[in-house]
Scaffold this active site. Structure first.
Site, PDB file in Angstrom:
ATOM      1  N   THR A  18       3.866  10.560 -11.196  1.00  8.19           N
ATOM      2  CA  THR A  18       4.022  11.139  -9.861  1.00  8.19           C
ATOM      3  C   THR A  18       5.129  10.424  -9.092  1.00  8.19           C
ATOM      4  O   THR A  18       5.408   9.250  -9.308  1.00  8.19           O
ATOM      5  CB  THR A  18       2.708  11.051  -9.060  1.00  8.19           C
ATOM      6  OG1 THR A  18       2.297   9.681  -8.945  1.00  8.19           O
ATOM      7  CG2 THR A  18       1.610  11.853  -9.737  1.00  8.19           C
ATOM      8  N   GLY A  19       5.773  11.168  -8.192  1.00  8.31           N
ATOM      9  CA  GLY A  19       6.731  10.577  -7.268  1.00  8.31           C
ATOM     10  C   GLY A  19       8.117  10.312  -7.812  1.00  8.31           C
ATOM     11  O   GLY A  19       8.771   9.355  -7.391  1.00  8.31           O
ATOM     12  N   ALA A  20       8.600  11.166  -8.705  1.00  9.80           N
ATOM     13  CA  ALA A  20       9.904  10.921  -9.356  1.00  9.80           C
ATOM     14  C   ALA A  20      11.007  11.762  -8.735  1.00  9.80           C
ATOM     15  O   ALA A  20      11.760  12.432  -9.440  1.00  9.80           O
ATOM     16  CB  ALA A  20       9.799  11.182 -10.851  1.00  9.80           C
ATOM     17  N   ILE A  26      11.350   3.876  -8.850  1.00 13.11           N
ATOM     18  CA  ILE A  26      10.585   3.329  -9.966  1.00 13.11           C
ATOM     19  C   ILE A  26      10.073   4.445 -10.865  1.00 13.11           C
ATOM     20  O   ILE A  26      10.112   4.342 -12.096  1.00 13.11           O
ATOM     21  CB  ILE A  26       9.408   2.477  -9.442  1.00 13.11           C
ATOM     22  CG1 ILE A  26       9.927   1.206  -8.765  1.00 13.11           C
ATOM     23  CG2 ILE A  26       8.457   2.104 -10.586  1.00 13.11           C
ATOM     24  CD1 ILE A  26       8.847   0.353  -8.134  1.00 13.11           C
ATOM     25  N   SER A 162       0.745  -2.240  -3.721  1.00 16.12           N
ATOM     26  CA  SER A 162       1.568  -3.135  -2.919  1.00 16.12           C
ATOM     27  C   SER A 162       0.662  -4.066  -2.135  1.00 16.12           C
ATOM     28  O   SER A 162      -0.472  -3.703  -1.782  1.00 16.12           O
ATOM     29  CB  SER A 162       2.433  -2.325  -1.949  1.00 16.12           C
ATOM     30  OG  SER A 162       3.099  -3.176  -1.038  1.00 16.12           O
ATOM     31  N   TYR A 171       0.775   1.796   5.166  1.00 13.38           N
ATOM     32  CA  TYR A 171       1.129   1.763   3.753  1.00 13.38           C
ATOM     33  C   TYR A 171       0.285   0.730   3.016  1.00 13.38           C
ATOM     34  O   TYR A 171      -0.339   1.021   1.987  1.00 13.38           O
ATOM     35  CB  TYR A 171       2.620   1.440   3.611  1.00 13.38           C
ATOM     36  CG  TYR A 171       3.092   1.291   2.185  1.00 13.38           C
ATOM     37  CD1 TYR A 171       3.191   2.392   1.350  1.00 13.38           C
ATOM     38  CD2 TYR A 171       3.463   0.044   1.679  1.00 13.38           C
ATOM     39  CE1 TYR A 171       3.634   2.258   0.035  1.00 13.38           C
ATOM     40  CE2 TYR A 171       3.903  -0.099   0.373  1.00 13.38           C
ATOM     41  CZ  TYR A 171       3.986   1.015  -0.444  1.00 13.38           C
ATOM     42  OH  TYR A 171       4.414   0.873  -1.741  1.00 13.38           O
TER      43      TYR A 171
END
Length: 258
Positions: A18-20, A26, A162, A171
């Protein structure tokens, strides 16, 4: 080496990343590294997120990522999906399974990330962070588990987290909640395979200011910034048979800054 135990060896196993949506991110590095090590990959992106962020839209990222992965023999499929929508999850898996086959590894590399602290975070931003970083990740893990096929122990779940806190409250808080979900999955879904969270530390994806870069360089014992490839290499290892004894861990792969 791809995780192929229990899978038809005539076909490459499939990862969902996910998130590409950015070439410098990353997730894109994870897709390419998995492609090099024998995987096909479905990946998600969400253009409206990039449009409202300082780095802007990377219009060629999706097509370039697919063409680069193809050089390693990998098939890919890209799915644009708003992960703030709780109904998006099933459609993502349906598309990837239809185009590539059952998903063997789930890599959660997406995020909502807007820097703000305790006093200047809006309710809307706080809720959006938890919808994308926490709720969507839980729903993706749940959908993955419900669709599980294959022998005991042959699957992988990896989430990127994170330790951000000060000045990055929504976040950091939403990623902290993701840690707990990931560790729960390592126990509750142990029949799938192994599940881990990776904290890659400060990683240079093109969005750091000069001041942040200087601070990171001074604080990191290895004297350099994190690179997307650093995290991608660890993901590839955890997705290989050699990573099959590492389970339920929060792995800090951050050059020693923590």
């Amino acid at each position: 080496m791809a995780l192929t135990d229990g899978i038809n060896h005539q076909h490459r196993p499939v990862a969902l990343v996910t998130g590409a949506g950015r070439s410098a991110g990353i997730a894109a590095s994870v897709v390419l590294t998995l492609a090099q090590t024998g995987w096909d990959a479905g990946f998600t992106y969400w253009t409206p997120y990039d449009e409202r962020m300082p780095w802007g839209v990377d219009p060629e990222a999706v097509t370039q990522l697919s063409s680069q992965a193809a050089k390693y023999g990998a098939k890919t499929t890209a799915v644009e999906a708003d992960l703030a929508d709780p109904h998006a999850t099933a459609g993502i898996f349906e598309t990837v399974e239809r185009e590539l086959g059952p998903v063997s590894a789930l890599v959660l590399a997406h995020c909502e990330s807007v820097s703000s602290g305790l006093l200047d975070t809006s309710t809307e931003s706080f809720d959006r962070h938890f919808a994308v970083n926490t709720r969507a990740s839980w729903l993706l893990i749940r959908e993955y588990a419900q669709r599980f096929q294959g022998p005991h122990g042959t699957r992988r779940i990896i989430s990127l987290t994170s330790d951000a806190t000060v000045g990055n409250v929504p976040y950091g808080a939403s990623k902290g909640a993701l840690d707990r979900i990931t560790l729960a999955a390592a126990q509750e879904l142990a029949h799938l395979g192994v599940t881990n969270a990776i904290d890659p530390g400060p990683t240079d994806t093109g969005s750091m200011t000069a001041e942040i870069k200087d601070a990171v360089l001074q604080a990191t014992p290895l004297g350099r910034l994190g690179r997307p490839q650093d995290c991608a290499n660890l993901v590839a290892f955890l997705c290989s048979p050699d990573g099959g004894w590492i389970n339920g861990q929060l792995i800090r792969s951050d050059g020693g800054i923590s």
